[in-house]
Design a protein around this motif. Structure first.
Motif, PDB file in Angstrom:
ATOM      1  N   MET A   1       1.235  56.213  -6.371  1.00 64.42           N
ATOM      2  CA  MET A   1       1.094  56.333  -4.922  1.00 64.42           C
ATOM      3  C   MET A   1      -0.379  56.475  -4.527  1.00 64.42           C
ATOM      4  O   MET A   1      -0.811  55.958  -3.495  1.00 64.42           O
ATOM      5  CB  MET A   1       1.897  57.532  -4.417  1.00 64.42           C
ATOM      6  CG  MET A   1       2.327  57.400  -2.970  1.00 64.42           C
ATOM      7  SD  MET A   1       3.380  55.963  -2.704  1.00 64.42           S
ATOM      8  CE  MET A   1       4.799  56.405  -3.684  1.00 64.42           C
ATOM      9  N   LEU A   2      -1.146  57.138  -5.368  1.00 60.71           N
ATOM     10  CA  LEU A   2      -2.572  57.300  -5.097  1.00 60.71           C
ATOM     11  C   LEU A   2      -3.295  55.965  -5.167  1.00 60.71           C
ATOM     12  O   LEU A   2      -4.171  55.663  -4.342  1.00 60.71           O
ATOM     13  CB  LEU A   2      -3.193  58.290  -6.092  1.00 60.71           C
ATOM     14  CG  LEU A   2      -4.691  58.582  -5.929  1.00 60.71           C
ATOM     15  CD1 LEU A   2      -4.964  59.208  -4.569  1.00 60.71           C
ATOM     16  CD2 LEU A   2      -5.182  59.495  -7.047  1.00 60.71           C
ATOM     17  N   ASP A   3      -2.920  55.135  -6.154  1.00 60.22           N
ATOM     18  CA  ASP A   3      -3.523  53.806  -6.287  1.00 60.22           C
ATOM     19  C   ASP A   3      -3.263  52.962  -5.036  1.00 60.22           C
ATOM     20  O   ASP A   3      -4.176  52.309  -4.510  1.00 60.22           O
ATOM     21  CB  ASP A   3      -2.972  53.084  -7.510  1.00 60.22           C
ATOM     22  CG  ASP A   3      -3.417  53.723  -8.815  1.00 60.22           C
ATOM     23  OD1 ASP A   3      -4.501  54.343  -8.815  1.00 60.22           O
ATOM     24  OD2 ASP A   3      -2.682  53.609  -9.815  1.00 60.22           O
ATOM     25  N   ILE A   4      -2.023  52.966  -4.584  1.00 61.06           N
ATOM     26  CA  ILE A   4      -1.666  52.181  -3.403  1.00 61.06           C
ATOM     27  C   ILE A   4      -2.384  52.708  -2.165  1.00 61.06           C
ATOM     28  O   ILE A   4      -2.888  51.935  -1.349  1.00 61.06           O
ATOM     29  CB  ILE A   4      -0.137  52.209  -3.195  1.00 61.06           C
ATOM     30  CG1 ILE A   4       0.547  51.432  -4.331  1.00 61.06           C
ATOM     31  CG2 ILE A   4       0.240  51.638  -1.833  1.00 61.06           C
ATOM     32  CD1 ILE A   4       2.055  51.451  -4.271  1.00 61.06           C
ATOM     33  N   MET A   5      -2.440  54.020  -2.059  1.00 62.17           N
ATOM     34  CA  MET A   5      -3.141  54.632  -0.923  1.00 62.17           C
ATOM     35  C   MET A   5      -4.589  54.148  -0.851  1.00 62.17           C
ATOM     36  O   MET A   5      -5.083  53.761   0.219  1.00 62.17           O
ATOM     37  CB  MET A   5      -3.108  56.153  -1.049  1.00 62.17           C
ATOM     38  CG  MET A   5      -3.837  56.899   0.052  1.00 62.17           C
ATOM     39  SD  MET A   5      -4.184  58.625  -0.380  1.00 62.17           S
ATOM     40  CE  MET A   5      -5.678  58.404  -1.366  1.00 62.17           C
ATOM     41  N   LEU A   6      -5.278  54.165  -1.982  1.00 59.48           N
ATOM     42  CA  LEU A   6      -6.680  53.743  -2.021  1.00 59.48           C
ATOM     43  C   LEU A   6      -6.812  52.233  -1.824  1.00 59.48           C
ATOM     44  O   LEU A   6      -7.757  51.767  -1.172  1.00 59.48           O
ATOM     45  CB  LEU A   6      -7.308  54.154  -3.358  1.00 59.48           C
ATOM     46  CG  LEU A   6      -7.412  55.663  -3.607  1.00 59.48           C
ATOM     47  CD1 LEU A   6      -7.914  55.937  -5.018  1.00 59.48           C
ATOM     48  CD2 LEU A   6      -8.327  56.319  -2.580  1.00 59.48           C
ATOM     49  N   ASP A   7      -5.880  51.473  -2.362  1.00 57.12           N
ATOM     50  CA  ASP A   7      -5.934  50.006  -2.258  1.00 57.12           C
ATOM     51  C   ASP A   7      -5.826  49.536  -0.810  1.00 57.12           C
ATOM     52  O   ASP A   7      -6.438  48.526  -0.435  1.00 57.12           O
ATOM     53  CB  ASP A   7      -4.826  49.357  -3.087  1.00 57.12           C
ATOM     54  CG  ASP A   7      -5.110  49.442  -4.582  1.00 57.12           C
ATOM     55  OD1 ASP A   7      -6.263  49.739  -4.949  1.00 57.12           O
ATOM     56  OD2 ASP A   7      -4.160  49.223  -5.380  1.00 57.12           O
ATOM     57  N   VAL A   8      -5.047  50.238   0.001  1.00 54.33           N
ATOM     58  CA  VAL A   8      -4.838  49.783   1.378  1.00 54.33           C
ATOM     59  C   VAL A   8      -5.880  50.357   2.343  1.00 54.33           C
ATOM     60  O   VAL A   8      -5.838  50.053   3.541  1.00 54.33           O
ATOM     61  CB  VAL A   8      -3.416  50.140   1.884  1.00 54.33           C
ATOM     62  CG1 VAL A   8      -2.359  49.484   0.995  1.00 54.33           C
ATOM     63  CG2 VAL A   8      -3.215  51.651   1.951  1.00 54.33           C
ATOM     64  N   GLY A   9      -6.796  51.200   1.854  1.00 59.03           N
ATOM     65  CA  GLY A   9      -7.899  51.642   2.707  1.00 59.03           C
ATOM     66  C   GLY A   9      -7.893  53.094   3.121  1.00 59.03           C
ATOM     67  O   GLY A   9      -8.810  53.543   3.816  1.00 59.03           O
ATOM     68  N   PHE A  10      -6.876  53.856   2.691  1.00 65.65           N
ATOM     69  CA  PHE A  10      -6.845  55.283   3.036  1.00 65.65           C
ATOM     70  C   PHE A  10      -7.698  56.087   2.055  1.00 65.65           C
ATOM     71  O   PHE A  10      -7.781  55.756   0.869  1.00 65.65           O
ATOM     72  CB  PHE A  10      -5.412  55.818   3.003  1.00 65.65           C
ATOM     73  CG  PHE A  10      -4.586  55.429   4.201  1.00 65.65           C
ATOM     74  CD1 PHE A  10      -4.758  56.072   5.419  1.00 65.65           C
ATOM     75  CD2 PHE A  10      -3.646  54.421   4.099  1.00 65.65           C
ATOM     76  CE1 PHE A  10      -3.986  55.713   6.520  1.00 65.65           C
ATOM     77  CE2 PHE A  10      -2.867  54.049   5.194  1.00 65.65           C
ATOM     78  CZ  PHE A  10      -3.048  54.700   6.409  1.00 65.65           C
ATOM     79  N   ASN A  11      -8.305  57.147   2.553  1.00 67.51           N
ATOM     80  CA  ASN A  11      -9.087  58.050   1.710  1.00 67.51           C
ATOM     81  C   ASN A  11      -8.446  59.418   1.576  1.00 67.51           C
ATOM     82  O   ASN A  11      -8.848  60.204   0.725  1.00 67.51           O
ATOM     83  CB  ASN A  11     -10.501  58.231   2.283  1.00 67.51           C
ATOM     84  CG  ASN A  11     -11.445  57.137   1.816  1.00 67.51           C
ATOM     85  OD1 ASN A  11     -11.279  56.592   0.730  1.00 67.51           O
ATOM     86  ND2 ASN A  11     -12.417  56.800   2.642  1.00 67.51           N
ATOM     87  N   SER A  12      -7.463  59.691   2.421  1.00 65.52           N
ATOM     88  CA  SER A  12      -6.827  60.997   2.438  1.00 65.52           C
ATOM     89  C   SER A  12      -5.325  60.856   2.232  1.00 65.52           C
ATOM     90  O   SER A  12      -4.657  60.092   2.936  1.00 65.52           O
ATOM     91  CB  SER A  12      -7.103  61.704   3.768  1.00 65.52           C
ATOM     92  OG  SER A  12      -6.280  62.834   3.933  1.00 65.52           O
TER      93      SER A  12
END
Length: 398
Positions: free
Chosen positions: A359-370
């Motif tokens: 989930m962290l990988d996907i979060m970062l891949d789509v542009g979220f930092n938090s």
């Protein structure tokens, strides 16, 4: 026998002044980044140190008499702090929320009450002989003092409240600005500034109440316990200053400021699109241009995307782009960009090719930092958390 000079209330005043002076010196001598805002904060703290010293000299149970013997010139010399608090707090607030802030000539209008105060004291007090000053202080009685001075005190407290409210308005405008111009606002921390402004604003409202109680008690004979109220205000100020210093020393972001670093982007071309800002209709081709670019180029994958950067990529004016987003898509820039990020996350979560991604990988891949922002916005749009969504759209492996 030892003579008692300071009681408990006096010690609280001294500790407040000591903390403010120490923190101010720390800002001026150690921290060099964002020096102008540190200067404003340091002078604000020094002014805060002057107020308890003025209270101690003017109303200290024993110290007042000692101050008279030492020098009657000590009286009113620290009174400038009351009149400088509002302007310094406002300038510090603006130095945090505005890039490259510097004082303008119009900002000096806030110093008029301070200038009048200094002029009055120089003309009607400090021009007197030392013996006359000593006599004035020895015979001073709040109940017998000119009533107009109590109204001046009330005006002084209201003046500080008004400038505190202006600070809150500035913070509100800035909050709206960052949601309109930034897609990633997690690193923009307004906590310190809000505690500072709201904390002192509450204390100044309290001071207005005390000033009003003095007028009611002395001027109209209505019994009020303004002395106890004043002492509570002193203790509250001490606690607030202690909290602010603890917060400031424990959070480096306090000194880093709120300025966002800008990277170079293509300059938007000035054309005939700008007049569209004044029209109710927006050209359909502009809406298509924005939508097509978002879908094909996916600029939202860049975490630090701003309105100015996206406008530069689209080669249109930032105000026009903001107008298109607000009017056609019915949201601000923050919501607009993050809605695309959520949709991209949903696509990846539903695709078995990304099943091995965390989930962290996907979060970062789509542009979220938090993670907190990602979960909150995802749940708001999808009605469930990212983990719950993944379970509903991907088949269970056996």
């Amino acid at each position: 026998m030892y003579e008692v000079i300071f009681n408990t209330h006096d010690v609280v005043l001294l500790m407040t002044a000591y903390q403010c002076i120490l923190f101010a010196l720390l800002l001026l001598t150690i921290k060099r980044e964002h020096y102008i805002r540190n200067v404003f904060l340091a002078f604000f703290l020094l002014q805060q140190a002057a107020i308890p010293l003025d209270i101690l000299i003017s109303f200290g149970a024993e110290f007042r008499h000692i101050a008279i013997e030492w020098s009657p010139n000590l009286f009113y010399v620290f009174g400038f702090g009351y009149w400088l608090e509002g302007p310094l707090l406002l300038w510090y607030t603006r130095s945090l929320i505005y890039k490259d802030y510097h004082l303008k000539l119009t900002d000096l209008v806030y110093l008029l009450p301070f200038i009048l105060y200094v002029g009055y004291q120089l003309l009607f007090y400090y021009s007197l002989d030392v013996s006359d000053k000593k006599t004035i202080q020895e015979q001073y009685d709040l109940a017998l003092a000119p009533q107009v001075m109590n109204y001046v005190t009330l005006f002084r407290e209201i003046f500080r409240v008004v400038l505190g409210v202006i600070c809150l308005i500035e913070i509100k405008r800035y909050t709206q600005h960052i949601r309109t111009n930034f897609s990633d606002i997690d690193k923009i921390d307004l906590t310190w500034l809000k505690i500072l402004v709201i904390g002192f604003l509450v204390i100044r409202f309290w001071a207005v109440l005390v000033a009003a109680m003095i007028i009611l008690s002395i001027g109209f004979g209505i019994s009020t316990d303004f002395e106890t109220m004043g002492l509570l205000g002193n203790y509250t100020t001490f606690l607030l200053v202690s909290v602010l210093i603890f917060f400031g020393l424990g959070h480096s972001s306090v000194f880093e400021g709120l300025e966002q670093k800008q990277t170079s982007e293509p300059e938007p071309i000035k054309d005939e699109q700008e007049p569209e800002l004044q029209k109710d209709k927006i050209k359909p081709e502009l809406i298509d241009q924005v939508s097509r670019y978002m879908e094909t180029e996916k600029p939202y994958l860049t975490p630090a995307l701003t309105l100015e950067k996206l406008a530069g990529q689209l080669r249109i004016q930032p105000r026009l782009l903001s107008n298109i987003i607000n009017r056609h898509f019915d949201c601000n820039f923050f919501e607009f960009i993050n809605s695309y990020r959520v949709e991209e996350a949903k696509r990846m979560l539903a695709d078995s090719h990304y099943a091995d991604k965390t989930m962290l990988d996907i979060m970062l891949d789509v542009g979220f930092n938090s993670k907190a922002t990602f979960n909150t916005l995802f749940k708001k749009k999808a009605g469930m958390t990212p983990s719950e969504y993944r379970k509903t759209v991907q088949p269970v492996t056996t």
